[in-house]
Design a protein around this motif. Structure first.
Motif, PDB file in Angstrom:
ATOM      1  N   ARG A  63      45.266  37.841  35.395  1.00 49.67           N
ATOM      2  CA  ARG A  63      44.616  38.794  34.472  1.00 49.67           C
ATOM      3  C   ARG A  63      43.096  38.734  34.615  1.00 49.67           C
ATOM      4  N   ALA A  64      42.555  37.521  34.743  1.00 46.30           N
ATOM      5  CA  ALA A  64      41.093  37.388  34.889  1.00 46.30           C
ATOM      6  C   ALA A  64      40.630  38.048  36.185  1.00 46.30           C
ATOM      7  N   ARG A  65      41.431  37.882  37.257  1.00 46.71           N
ATOM      8  CA  ARG A  65      41.062  38.486  38.545  1.00 46.71           C
ATOM      9  C   ARG A  65      41.118  40.006  38.479  1.00 46.71           C
ATOM     10  N   SER A  66      42.176  40.557  37.850  1.00 47.62           N
ATOM     11  CA  SER A  66      42.270  42.023  37.749  1.00 47.62           C
ATOM     12  C   SER A  66      41.103  42.566  36.923  1.00 47.62           C
ATOM     13  N   ARG A  67      40.746  41.832  35.883  1.00 49.49           N
ATOM     14  CA  ARG A  67      39.612  42.271  35.064  1.00 49.49           C
ATOM     15  C   ARG A  67      38.332  42.279  35.906  1.00 49.49           C
ATOM     16  N   ALA A  68      38.146  41.231  36.719  1.00 52.43           N
ATOM     17  CA  ALA A  68      36.948  41.167  37.575  1.00 52.43           C
ATOM     18  C   ALA A  68      36.942  42.304  38.595  1.00 52.43           C
ATOM     19  N   ASP A  69      38.132  42.634  39.141  1.00 48.51           N
ATOM     20  CA  ASP A  69      38.211  43.727  40.126  1.00 48.51           C
ATOM     21  C   ASP A  69      37.840  45.063  39.496  1.00 48.51           C
ATOM     22  N   ALA A  70      38.195  45.208  38.206  1.00 48.12           N
ATOM     23  CA  ALA A  70      37.990  46.500  37.539  1.00 48.12           C
ATOM     24  C   ALA A  70      36.596  46.636  36.940  1.00 48.12           C
TER      25      ALA A  70
END
Ligand SMILES: Nc1ncnc2c1ncn2[C@@H]1O[C@H](COP(=O)(O)OP(=O)(O)OP(=O)(O)O)[C@@H](O)[C@H]1O
Ligand SMILES: Cc1cn([C@H]2C[C@H](O)[C@@H](COP(=O)(O)O)O2)c(=O)[nH]c1=O
Length: 249
Positions: free
Chosen positions: A155-162
């Motif tokens: 979830r943290a990675r997807s947030r960073a990607d977005a």
């Protein structure tokens, strides 16, 4: 006098999302709730320095466990009067991270529960600093959002990607640190560190549509019952809110 409730958990575990939904639910039920997120990046010079520390822009303070912990603690010391006032004016004061974040991450940085000595003593050092010396209010309840490490990381990675503003910091990108922090949180909850804890399952997934939205509009979408997956998550939030009310009554 209101009750002080704290949500704790790993980076990306869903604390901010849960806090927004609980606030929505409690206020819809007529309760008065005030929320503060720590670190207070927009409100405190100490939190600004925390950000520098987390992105490696503060020289050897970025490596220092005690130096970093002091910055987090000073941000809270600065907020102590606001917390006390909010407790006078509300039924619930909800904090996204508090003293136990410092205890869990600091001890994990020193090696975590597998280490003897300094890591194990660190939570007591934080308690003496923040509660005894700085006089911060003791929480009535602490809620550990027990999201599995891999899921929280994802979830943290997807947030960073977005979101270019939310690139992973040094703590977030260190998977071993996240593992040790999860173990420390489990330990603190088992010990009932500072006050009673409840552990919630943080693995219930929301619909991708809600995931893309920010937490406030996700809460609105839930309230409107806009889709079934968000709806089932909304039921979990309503359960949590009811559980909190029971705990507080
Ligand atoms: N139940 C859930 N299902 C799917 N995605 C979720 C869920 N809860 C949160 N998310 C998403 O995961 C990401 C991290 O959530 P959130 O910002 O609430 O975590 P956090 O614990 O507050 O993180 P941090 O401590 O790093 O600030 C966000 O993009 C959010 O939309
Ligand atoms: C409040 C607080 C936080 N931390 C850690 C936890 C996170 O990895 C970062 C910043 O928090 P955010 O929710 O990702 O913005 O710092 C800590 O070590 N001590 C604290 O008191």
């Amino acid at each position: 006098m209101g009750r002080l409730i704290v949500i704790e958990g790993l980076d990306g575990s869903g604390k901010n999302t849960l806090a927004a939904r609980l606030q929505h639910q409690v206020t819809a039920d007529g309760g008065r709730m005030h929320r503060i997120d720590f670190p207070r990046y927009q409100a405190s010079i100490y939190a600004e320095l925390v950000r520098d520390m987390l992105y490696g822009r503060l020289g050897d303070v970025s490596e220092s466990v005690y130096g970093g912990a002091l910055l987090f603690a000073l941000d809270r010391r600065d907020a102590a009067d606001d917390i006390r006032k909010a407790l006078r004016d509300n039924d619930i004061v909800l904090l996204d991270r508090y003293v136990s974040s410092n205890a869990a991450y600091g001890a994990a940085r020193l090696g975590g529960p597998a280490e003897s000595g300094e890591a194990i003593d660190f939570p007591a050092w934080i308690q003496r600093l923040e509660i005894d010396r700085f006089g911060l209010p003791v929480p009535d309840r602490q809620v550990l959002l027990g999201t599995p490490v891999e899921l929280a990381q994802q979830r943290a990675r997807s947030r960073a990607d977005a979101d270019a503003q939310r690139q992973l910091d040094r703590f977030e990108s260190d998977q071993q640190l996240q593992r040790r922090t999860a173990a420390m949180y489990a330990e603190l909850a088992a010990q009932q560190y500072l006050s009673p804890w409840v552990v919630l399952d943080g693995s219930t997934d929301r619909a991708p549509a809600a995931d893309a939205a920010d937490s406030r509009s996700a809460a609105d979408a839930d309230a409107a019952g806009s889709d079934s997956a968000a709806g089932s998550d909304s039921a979990a939030v309503a359960d949590t809110a009811a559980q909190l009310r029971r705990l507080l009554s």
